[in-house]
Design an enzyme around this catalytic site. Sequence first.
Site, mmCIF file in Angstrom:
data_model
loop_
_atom_site.group_PDB
_atom_site.id
_atom_site.type_symbol
_atom_site.label_atom_id
_atom_site.label_comp_id
_atom_site.label_asym_id
_atom_site.label_seq_id
_atom_site.Cartn_x
_atom_site.Cartn_y
_atom_site.Cartn_z
ATOM 1 N N LYS A 73 -7.125 -4.623 -3.271
ATOM 2 C CA LYS A 73 -8.042 -5.125 -2.241
ATOM 3 C C LYS A 73 -8.996 -4.023 -1.819
ATOM 4 O O LYS A 73 -8.699 -2.839 -1.978
ATOM 5 C CB LYS A 73 -7.243 -5.613 -1.026
ATOM 6 C CG LYS A 73 -6.348 -4.535 -0.392
ATOM 7 C CD LYS A 73 -5.437 -5.101 0.684
ATOM 8 C CE LYS A 73 -4.443 -4.070 1.187
ATOM 9 N NZ LYS A 73 -5.030 -2.878 1.803
ATOM 10 N N ASP A 78 0.783 -1.241 0.000
ATOM 11 C CA ASP A 78 0.000 0.000 0.000
ATOM 12 C C ASP A 78 0.821 1.302 0.000
ATOM 13 O O ASP A 78 0.478 2.257 0.708
ATOM 14 C CB ASP A 78 -0.966 0.025 1.199
ATOM 15 C CG ASP A 78 -2.034 -1.055 1.135
ATOM 16 O OD1 ASP A 78 -1.941 -1.956 0.283
ATOM 17 O OD2 ASP A 78 -2.972 -1.001 1.970
ATOM 18 N N CYS A 128 -2.147 -2.373 7.579
ATOM 19 C CA CYS A 128 -2.063 -3.334 6.470
ATOM 20 C C CYS A 128 -0.766 -4.136 6.466
ATOM 21 O O CYS A 128 -0.766 -5.303 6.054
ATOM 22 C CB CYS A 128 -2.311 -2.620 5.149
ATOM 23 S SG CYS A 128 -4.016 -2.012 5.055
#
Length: 194
Positions: free
Chosen positions: A103, A9, A148
């Site tokens: 995602k 990310d 994450c």
Amino acid sequence: MTTALIVVDVQNDFCEGGSLAVAGGTKVAADIAAFVEGELGRGTDRSFDYLVATRDRHIDPGAHFNATPDYIDSWPRHCVAGTQGADFNPAVADLPFDAVFDKGAYQAAYSGFEGTIGGDDGGEGLGAWLDAHDVDHVVVCGLATDYCVRATAADAAKHGYRTEMLLDLSAAVSPDRVPQVVAGLQEAGVVVAG
Ligand SMILES: [Zn+2]
């Protein structure tokens, strides 16, 4: 041992200037790029065989977005598909990723193992991809340490991969919580380096 480096990310919205900026995100992006380029320059001596990335990529993730977020379960709008905020930070955008897993299209998704190639289009998932490439060791870094990155590393350990997390190449939403996050990951069998 076959190793994949998972870059989690590293997107504009999680770096300084983004809608959900993590302090130090921009530096982490630059540091990851420098690390990866250095490793690639080592040829066959490099520390990983595959380079993959995950992205948060939201279309309508429900209660994950909130106008008055609690920064625990709800967040300001971020990484909306098709916006510049969802793009990779420019420092990592041109890295030669072998695969990218999106995602969170319609729900919160913290772990990269919830991601698929192409996101909601039902492409191959991260775990299936790693297995298809005989990966048995993963190294996780990126944004954010306490969300994450943590969820991806914990899932990797749970799935049976030998798992390492690079603290120096990650940045946290709440730096105060990092010792607690590290302890939890170590308990789950993750080797935390840096
Ligand atoms: Zn999100």
